[in-house]
Design a protein around this motif. Structure first.
Motif, PDB file in Angstrom:
ATOM      1  N   LYS A 141      28.066  32.240 -31.845  1.00 37.42           N
ATOM      2  CA  LYS A 141      28.810  33.037 -32.829  1.00 37.42           C
ATOM      3  C   LYS A 141      28.333  32.758 -34.244  1.00 37.42           C
ATOM      4  O   LYS A 141      28.154  33.671 -35.056  1.00 37.42           O
ATOM      5  N   SER A 142      28.088  31.488 -34.549  1.00 37.50           N
ATOM      6  CA  SER A 142      27.595  31.131 -35.889  1.00 37.50           C
ATOM      7  C   SER A 142      26.198  31.688 -36.127  1.00 37.50           C
ATOM      8  O   SER A 142      25.881  32.163 -37.229  1.00 37.50           O
ATOM      9  N   LEU A 143      25.353  31.656 -35.111  1.00 36.35           N
ATOM     10  CA  LEU A 143      23.996  32.189 -35.250  1.00 36.35           C
ATOM     11  C   LEU A 143      24.012  33.695 -35.475  1.00 36.35           C
ATOM     12  O   LEU A 143      23.282  34.217 -36.321  1.00 36.35           O
ATOM     13  N   VAL A 144      24.838  34.403 -34.720  1.00 38.97           N
ATOM     14  CA  VAL A 144      24.912  35.862 -34.856  1.00 38.97           C
ATOM     15  C   VAL A 144      25.425  36.250 -36.237  1.00 38.97           C
ATOM     16  O   VAL A 144      24.910  37.189 -36.867  1.00 38.97           O
ATOM     17  N   ASN A 145      26.429  35.559 -36.733  1.00 38.79           N
ATOM     18  CA  ASN A 145      26.940  35.856 -38.079  1.00 38.79           C
ATOM     19  C   ASN A 145      25.865  35.631 -39.138  1.00 38.79           C
ATOM     20  O   ASN A 145      25.705  36.424 -40.070  1.00 38.79           O
ATOM     21  N   ASP A 146      25.132  34.537 -39.016  1.00 41.81           N
ATOM     22  CA  ASP A 146      24.067  34.257 -39.980  1.00 41.81           C
ATOM     23  C   ASP A 146      22.959  35.290 -39.885  1.00 41.81           C
ATOM     24  O   ASP A 146      22.432  35.743 -40.903  1.00 41.81           O
ATOM     25  N   MET A 147      22.605  35.679 -38.662  1.00 42.82           N
ATOM     26  CA  MET A 147      21.556  36.677 -38.460  1.00 42.82           C
ATOM     27  C   MET A 147      21.915  37.998 -39.126  1.00 42.82           C
ATOM     28  O   MET A 147      21.078  38.627 -39.792  1.00 42.82           O
ATOM     29  N   ALA A 148      23.156  38.442 -38.975  1.00 42.55           N
ATOM     30  CA  ALA A 148      23.580  39.703 -39.579  1.00 42.55           C
ATOM     31  C   ALA A 148      23.479  39.651 -41.100  1.00 42.55           C
ATOM     32  O   ALA A 148      22.998  40.601 -41.733  1.00 42.55           O
ATOM     33  N   LYS A 149      23.897  38.539 -41.687  1.00 41.89           N
ATOM     34  CA  LYS A 149      23.825  38.403 -43.152  1.00 41.89           C
ATOM     35  C   LYS A 149      22.380  38.391 -43.640  1.00 41.89           C
ATOM     36  O   LYS A 149      22.031  39.048 -44.625  1.00 41.89           O
ATOM     37  N   GLN A 150      21.525  37.636 -42.968  1.00 45.50           N
ATOM     38  CA  GLN A 150      20.148  37.495 -43.425  1.00 45.50           C
ATOM     39  C   GLN A 150      19.365  38.805 -43.300  1.00 45.50           C
ATOM     40  O   GLN A 150      18.589  39.165 -44.200  1.00 45.50           O
ATOM     41  N   LEU A 151      19.540  39.533 -42.208  1.00 49.95           N
ATOM     42  CA  LEU A 151      18.794  40.779 -42.025  1.00 49.95           C
ATOM     43  C   LEU A 151      19.334  41.886 -42.922  1.00 49.95           C
ATOM     44  O   LEU A 151      18.574  42.746 -43.378  1.00 49.95           O
ATOM     45  N   ASP A 152      20.632  41.881 -43.191  1.00 54.78           N
ATOM     46  CA  ASP A 152      21.185  42.836 -44.149  1.00 54.78           C
ATOM     47  C   ASP A 152      20.583  42.580 -45.531  1.00 54.78           C
ATOM     48  O   ASP A 152      20.235  43.522 -46.259  1.00 54.78           O
ATOM     49  N   TYR A 153      20.425  41.308 -45.892  1.00 59.30           N
ATOM     50  CA  TYR A 153      19.809  40.976 -47.183  1.00 59.30           C
ATOM     51  C   TYR A 153      18.339  41.403 -47.212  1.00 59.30           C
ATOM     52  O   TYR A 153      17.870  41.924 -48.228  1.00 59.30           O
ATOM     53  N   ARG A 154      17.613  41.206 -46.125  1.00 61.68           N
ATOM     54  CA  ARG A 154      16.208  41.614 -46.104  1.00 61.68           C
ATOM     55  C   ARG A 154      16.058  43.122 -46.266  1.00 61.68           C
ATOM     56  O   ARG A 154      15.159  43.594 -46.971  1.00 61.68           O
ATOM     57  N   CYS A 155      16.918  43.887 -45.605  1.00 59.16           N
ATOM     58  CA  CYS A 155      16.874  45.348 -45.768  1.00 59.16           C
ATOM     59  C   CYS A 155      17.123  45.722 -47.219  1.00 59.16           C
ATOM     60  O   CYS A 155      16.478  46.627 -47.764  1.00 59.16           O
ATOM     61  N   TYR A 156      18.030  45.029 -47.857  1.00 59.62           N
ATOM     62  CA  TYR A 156      18.327  45.271 -49.271  1.00 59.62           C
ATOM     63  C   TYR A 156      17.142  44.885 -50.153  1.00 59.62           C
ATOM     64  O   TYR A 156      16.688  45.678 -50.989  1.00 59.62           O
TER      65      TYR A 156
ATOM     66  N   PHE B  45      21.641  56.524 -51.646  1.00 61.53           N
ATOM     67  CA  PHE B  45      20.584  56.904 -50.724  1.00 61.53           C
ATOM     68  C   PHE B  45      20.560  58.410 -50.485  1.00 61.53           C
ATOM     69  O   PHE B  45      21.608  59.034 -50.298  1.00 61.53           O
ATOM     70  N   ALA B  46      19.348  58.978 -50.481  1.00 63.67           N
ATOM     71  CA  ALA B  46      19.114  60.308 -49.938  1.00 63.67           C
ATOM     72  C   ALA B  46      18.506  60.133 -48.539  1.00 63.67           C
ATOM     73  O   ALA B  46      18.392  59.016 -48.027  1.00 63.67           O
ATOM     74  N   GLU B  47      18.108  61.212 -47.924  1.00 67.05           N
ATOM     75  CA  GLU B  47      17.527  61.141 -46.578  1.00 67.05           C
ATOM     76  C   GLU B  47      16.177  60.414 -46.599  1.00 67.05           C
ATOM     77  O   GLU B  47      15.429  60.491 -47.572  1.00 67.05           O
ATOM     78  N   ASP B  48      15.872  59.694 -45.509  1.00 70.81           N
ATOM     79  CA  ASP B  48      14.571  59.055 -45.319  1.00 70.81           C
ATOM     80  C   ASP B  48      14.221  58.150 -46.491  1.00 70.81           C
ATOM     81  O   ASP B  48      13.142  58.228 -47.068  1.00 70.81           O
ATOM     82  N   ALA B  49      15.141  57.258 -46.826  1.00 74.70           N
ATOM     83  CA  ALA B  49      14.949  56.391 -47.993  1.00 74.70           C
ATOM     84  C   ALA B  49      14.214  55.106 -47.654  1.00 74.70           C
ATOM     85  O   ALA B  49      13.324  54.679 -48.388  1.00 74.70           O
ATOM     86  N   VAL B  50      14.580  54.469 -46.553  1.00 73.41           N
ATOM     87  CA  VAL B  50      14.027  53.169 -46.169  1.00 73.41           C
ATOM     88  C   VAL B  50      13.678  53.200 -44.691  1.00 73.41           C
ATOM     89  O   VAL B  50      14.437  53.736 -43.873  1.00 73.41           O
ATOM     90  N   ILE B  51      12.528  52.631 -44.334  1.00 72.48           N
ATOM     91  CA  ILE B  51      12.156  52.530 -42.924  1.00 72.48           C
ATOM     92  C   ILE B  51      12.115  51.059 -42.512  1.00 72.48           C
ATOM     93  O   ILE B  51      11.898  50.171 -43.334  1.00 72.48           O
ATOM     94  N   GLU B  52      12.298  50.825 -41.222  1.00 75.34           N
ATOM     95  CA  GLU B  52      12.243  49.482 -40.653  1.00 75.34           C
ATOM     96  C   GLU B  52      11.207  49.452 -39.539  1.00 75.34           C
ATOM     97  O   GLU B  52      11.222  50.298 -38.650  1.00 75.34           O
TER      98      GLU B  52
END
Length: 329
Positions: A117-132, A273-280
């Motif tokens: 649970k702790s790993l999943v919470n950290d993963m969500a925060k870190q990847l959300d920050y990377r997308c930003y 954001f407009a359409e097609d703003a960021v890709i992963e």
């Protein structure tokens, strides 16, 4: 007077053991908003190198003149302008180790209830920050609220760096400016003219706003009036809803993870954001892995891991823009 009681172990407290709740309470987690507005590239994956290239196609290199034809004159020829973007992938991960003794003696199930649970919470925060940081926060168009609340103005910087300090909070005036700028393709003046940006969902643009920004917009009498007459239930429930300019509206989404926390003293940060703003680009999707036990099984560990990256699709140098960053110098 001597008596049996709970005031000491010898007097009676030893006759019962304290009960430990089997529910493990977890510290609060923020909302993760940015990744949902990126577009995963399904054609990219393993065995494709560290960088992912993507092409951008422009319009015909002609002016808007009706393209009339004259009898006996051949149809004139034109060309399509292309540009290319690059997305670079990086590894991310975090691990937790624990001992066999801790796992064996703990009354709570260590791995599933605590470690994973702790790993999943950290993963969500870190990847959300990377997308930003790799995508949403690299947009070239910066919008700075200036003037006063009574006489609002705005300043645009199209080089990715806000050079002006915001002098007021955001309001409905700004939200309409964002929608109109995307719809027209004009950001402040005709010197900053690009092609119109399509709405994110075909009808609405999307603004990820800090709690402070949503409070500022929600307190604007014009917003309150629009929601009261348009959909009073939304005003009652506290939902910010949508509002917009002449040709499109903007949906507002709250963010208490990044917006307004990483930009200094300016608390009304928004990313539109407009359409097609960021890709992963995903080589290895995020996952939780178990490490090989060490010390004959006494040393155990688990980790989350991800291999991928984000990139904005359209820089203004390509004649288009799909991100507006509301910031302050």
């Amino acid at each position: 007077m001597a008596a049996q009681g709970w005031y000491s172990n010898a007097a009676g407290a030893y006759t019962a053991n304290n009960k430990l709740s089997k529910k493990l309470r977890t510290v609060g987690q923020p909302m993760f908003r940015y990744r949902q507005f990126s577009d995963p590239q399904q054609e990219y994956g393993r065995k494709n190198g560290k960088q992912f290239l993507f092409n951008r196609q422009g319009n015909l290199t002609t002016t808007l003149d009706g393209a009339y034809l004259s009898e006996g004159v051949p149809i004139p020829k034109s060309t399509v302008a292309y540009s290319q973007g690059t997305l670079t992938v990086y590894e991310s991960g975090k691990a937790i180790s624990w001992s066999e003794l801790f796992d064996t003696l703990s009354e709570i199930e260590v791995k599933e209830q605590s470690i994973v649970k702790s790993l999943v919470n950290d993963m969500a925060k870190q990847l959300d920050y990377r997308c930003y940081s790799e995508g949403a926060n690299t947009g070239d168009a910066c919008y700075i609220p200036t003037g006063t609340d009574a006489n609002p103005t705005a300043t645009w910087d199209m080089d990715g760096t806000p050079s002006t300090t915001a002098t007021r909070r955001v309001q409905v005036f700004d939200l309409k400016n964002w929608c109109d700028a995307f719809s027209w393709g004009i950001y402040g003046s005709t010197a900053n003219t690009y092609v119109p940006a399509p709405p994110w969902d075909g009808t609405n643009y999307v603004a990820v706003c800090s709690i402070g920004a949503l409070r500022s917009i929600g307190d604007d009498p014009e917003f309150e009036k629009a929601n009261y007459y348009g959909d009073p239930e939304k005003l009652f429930s506290g939902e910010k809803g949508r509002l917009g300019g002449a040709s499109a509206s903007c949906r507002m989404v709250a963010d208490n993870h990044i917006a307004g926390r990483l930009s200094g003293s300016y608390s009304d940060e928004c990313t539109v954001f407009a359409e097609d703003a960021v890709i992963e680009g995903v080589c290895t999707a995020e996952e939780v892995r178990d490490g090989l036990p060490g010390d004959h099984g006494r040393d155990q560990s688990s980790a989350w891991y991800y291999l991928g990256g984000w990139q904005k699709v359209w820089p203004v140098s390509a004649g288009d823009n799909r991100i507006i960053r509301v910031r302050s110098a």
